[in-house]
Design an enzyme around this catalytic site. Structure first.
Site, mmCIF file in Angstrom:
data_model
loop_
_atom_site.group_PDB
_atom_site.id
_atom_site.type_symbol
_atom_site.label_atom_id
_atom_site.label_comp_id
_atom_site.label_asym_id
_atom_site.label_seq_id
_atom_site.Cartn_x
_atom_site.Cartn_y
_atom_site.Cartn_z
ATOM 1 C CB CYS A 1 -44.555 -53.609 27.437
ATOM 2 S SG CYS A 1 -45.236 -53.848 29.086
ATOM 3 C CB CYS B 1 -39.213 -51.482 33.257
ATOM 4 S SG CYS B 1 -40.621 -50.366 33.008
HETATM 5 N N1 DGL Z 1 -42.822 -50.228 30.299
HETATM 6 C C1 DGL Z 1 -43.390 -51.443 30.715
HETATM 7 C C2 DGL Z 1 -42.367 -52.508 30.993
HETATM 8 O O1 DGL Z 1 -41.409 -52.580 30.268
HETATM 9 C C3 DGL Z 1 -44.569 -51.355 31.675
HETATM 10 C C4 DGL Z 1 -44.335 -50.608 32.939
HETATM 11 C C5 DGL Z 1 -45.592 -50.455 33.785
HETATM 12 O O2 DGL Z 1 -46.613 -49.978 33.249
HETATM 13 O O3 DGL Z 1 -45.564 -50.821 34.972
HETATM 14 O O4 DGL Z 1 -42.489 -53.315 31.878
#
Ligand code: DGL
Length: 268
Positions: free
Chosen positions: A81, A191
């Site tokens: 993440c 993301c």
């Molecule tokens: N998938 C995550 C990232 O890489 C989090 C996205 C989210 O929940 O806003 O930032």
């Protein structure tokens, strides 16, 4: 965990976490190159999306997950993440007895070494606001000009699987067009949810323009585990456990695009 010899530690699981299914894009890449590792995946669907929350809230969510991994006696935790890597990693990294791998900081060196002058970054609002992407890239290569674009709403398209909806198509095209005004050589999907949008984005450009850091990240973790003599030496397929803080059925259905989850996710 300290009292265990490295030989015993090798069999302990690795914890992967994200706000939802996004981290599966990293998890799948990692399992391809290290299928024998035992793994735990935590999807915090109760709190998704992280990207629109404050850094205090995001740090609180990550702390809870890392505490859970600690109770599960993991040998390492993977922040699959970008948002937690950008906002919460620095604050929590020294509080645990296991190594924590953040996606941005672990893949920036390799990305900065690619032959790129103008680098775009699509990411959540919290990641963009943190300034961590340009800081990490320019730390290794100050000649790269970094163009940032926050994409609020993209995570929801992936979690809810609304790829076909008119408003999703309009939102994806909007941020894409705004980014392309900078004429970037490459664009990082900053993301872990965004690789799920490749099908939509490929309608407007050659997918070769996109960089999914997961490839570099998975390889970085593999090499680091080997160096630290923490890689599992078993020849057997590793065991997998999936946990979610809400909506186990939705997690399984939306995640299917990246990884086939055999067992039902456990609701915590
Ligand atoms: N998938 C995550 C990232 O890489 C989090 C996205 C989210 O929940 O806003 O930032």
């Amino acid at each position: 965990m300290d009292v265990l010899s490295n030989n015993n530690k090798r069999n302990l699981p690795i914890g992967f976490c994200d706000s939802g299914v996004g981290g599966l894009s990293v998890f799948a890449k990692f399992k391809q190159i290290m299928p024998n590792e035992n793994t735990i995946y935590y999807g915090d669907l109760k709190n998704v999306p992280y990207g629109s929350k404050s850094s205090e809230e995001i740090t609180g969510y990550l702390k809870k997950i890392l505490d859970f991994f600690e109770a599960k006696n993991v040998k390492a935790a993977v922040l699959a993440c970008n948002t937690t890597s950008a906002v919460a990693y620095e604050k929590l990294k020294d509080n645990y007895n296991f190594k924590i791998y953040p996606i941005i900081q672990s893949s920036a060196k390799i990305i900065a070494g690619l032959n790129v002058e103008k680098l775009g970054v699509f990411a959540t609002s919290a990641t963009i606001k943190s300034g961590v992407y340009e800081k990490e890239i320019n730390k290794y290569n100050s000649n790269i000009k970094v163009y940032l674009k926050a994409c609020p709403g993209w995570v929801e398209i992936v979690e809810d699987k609304t790829f076909e909806k008119e408003e999703s198509i309009v939102l994806v095209k909007k941020y894409f067009d705004e980014m392309m005004q900078n004429k970037p050589d490459k664009i990082i999907l900053g993301c872990t949810h965004y690789p799920f949008l490749i099908g939509m984005l490929s309608k407007y450009t050659n997918i070769g323009i996109f960089i999914d850091p997961a490839i570099y990240f998975a390889e970085f973790i593999k090499q680091d585990l080997i160096i630290k003599e923490l890689n599992n030496l078993s020849k057997k397929e590793g065991e997998e456990e999936f946990y979610v803080s809400a909506n186990p059925e939705q997690f399984k259905i939306s995640g299917e695009l990246f990884y086939h989850i055999k067992n039902n996710p456990i609701l915590l």
